[in-house]
Design a protein around this motif. Structure first.
Motif, PDB file in Angstrom:
ATOM      1  N   GLY A  18       0.394  -4.742   5.612  1.00 20.90           N
ATOM      2  CA  GLY A  18       0.772  -3.336   5.621  1.00 20.90           C
ATOM      3  C   GLY A  18      -0.373  -2.429   6.018  1.00 20.90           C
ATOM      4  N   VAL A  19      -1.556  -2.711   5.508  1.00 22.43           N
ATOM      5  CA  VAL A  19      -2.731  -1.904   5.867  1.00 22.43           C
ATOM      6  C   VAL A  19      -3.056  -2.091   7.350  1.00 22.43           C
ATOM      7  CG1 VAL A  19      -5.205  -1.623   5.473  1.00 22.43           C
ATOM      8  CG2 VAL A  19      -3.658  -1.824   3.542  1.00 22.43           C
ATOM      9  N   GLY A  20      -2.920  -3.305   7.850  1.00 19.79           N
ATOM     10  CA  GLY A  20      -3.135  -3.543   9.278  1.00 19.79           C
ATOM     11  C   GLY A  20      -2.158  -2.757  10.140  1.00 19.79           C
ATOM     12  N   ALA A  21      -0.904  -2.693   9.706  1.00 13.30           N
ATOM     13  CA  ALA A  21       0.091  -1.909  10.438  1.00 13.30           C
ATOM     14  C   ALA A  21      -0.227  -0.415  10.361  1.00 13.30           C
ATOM     15  CB  ALA A  21       1.484  -2.188   9.898  1.00 13.30           C
ATOM     16  N   LEU A  22      -0.749   0.042   9.237  1.00 11.90           N
ATOM     17  CA  LEU A  22      -1.148   1.449   9.131  1.00 11.90           C
ATOM     18  C   LEU A  22      -2.292   1.773  10.079  1.00 11.90           C
ATOM     19  CD1 LEU A  22      -0.976   2.019   5.279  1.00 11.90           C
ATOM     20  CD2 LEU A  22       0.447   3.094   7.011  1.00 11.90           C
ATOM     21  N   VAL A  23      -3.253   0.872  10.195  1.00  6.77           N
ATOM     22  CA  VAL A  23      -4.361   1.077  11.137  1.00  6.77           C
ATOM     23  C   VAL A  23      -3.826   1.113  12.559  1.00  6.77           C
ATOM     24  CG1 VAL A  23      -6.450   0.011  12.078  1.00  6.77           C
ATOM     25  CG2 VAL A  23      -6.113   0.127   9.609  1.00  6.77           C
ATOM     26  N   ALA A  59       5.599  -1.974   2.739  1.00  7.24           N
ATOM     27  CA  ALA A  59       5.056  -3.329   2.604  1.00  7.24           C
ATOM     28  C   ALA A  59       3.799  -3.314   1.740  1.00  7.24           C
ATOM     29  CB  ALA A  59       4.752  -3.918   3.978  1.00  7.24           C
ATOM     30  N   SER A  60       2.942  -2.346   1.945  1.00  8.44           N
ATOM     31  CA  SER A  60       1.729  -2.251   1.131  1.00  8.44           C
ATOM     32  C   SER A  60       2.067  -2.011  -0.331  1.00  8.44           C
ATOM     33  CB  SER A  60       0.835  -1.114   1.636  1.00  8.44           C
ATOM     34  OG  SER A  60       0.362  -1.396   2.913  1.00  8.44           O
ATOM     35  N   PHE A  61       3.028  -1.146  -0.584  1.00  5.10           N
ATOM     36  CA  PHE A  61       3.435  -0.848  -1.960  1.00  5.10           C
ATOM     37  C   PHE A  61       4.027  -2.080  -2.637  1.00  5.10           C
ATOM     38  CE2 PHE A  61       6.706   0.538  -4.966  1.00  5.10           C
ATOM     39  CZ  PHE A  61       5.916   1.227  -5.868  1.00  5.10           C
ATOM     40  N   ILE A  62       4.919  -2.766  -1.946  1.00  7.85           N
ATOM     41  CA  ILE A  62       5.540  -3.963  -2.525  1.00  7.85           C
ATOM     42  C   ILE A  62       4.485  -5.039  -2.764  1.00  7.85           C
ATOM     43  CG2 ILE A  62       7.155  -5.850  -2.046  1.00  7.85           C
ATOM     44  CD1 ILE A  62       8.903  -3.717  -0.626  1.00  7.85           C
TER      45      ILE A  62
END
Length: 74
Positions: A18-23, A59-62
């Motif tokens: 999720g963090v990768g997708a945010l970046v 995704a990051s939250f889950i």
């Protein structure tokens, strides 16, 4: 490796994805702003990125909830 270890590592992997997708979303928006697009084109580009951004946040939250559950129950 127990079930709870699997929850922790699986949640950590989901959080990192999720963090990768945010970046990735940040990079796409920065490139779009630097391209000097007009309002309509920039808004169109942002609409596509918005869906990915919301999915990445979810995704990051889950993933973080899975890690927390694994820690508390393990």
């Amino acid at each position: 490796m127990t079930l709870f270890d699997g929850l922790i590592w699986g949640g950590a992997a989901l959080t990192l994805a999720g963090v990768g997708a945010l970046v990735w979303c940040i990079l796409i928006v920065v490139r779009a702003r630097r391209a000097g697009l007009d309002d309509a084109a920039l808004r169109e580009r942002m609409q596509g990125v918005l869906a990915v951004n919301l999915a990445a946040l979810a995704a990051s939250f889950i993933g973080l909830m899975l890690v927390l559950t694994g820690i508390l129950l393990g």
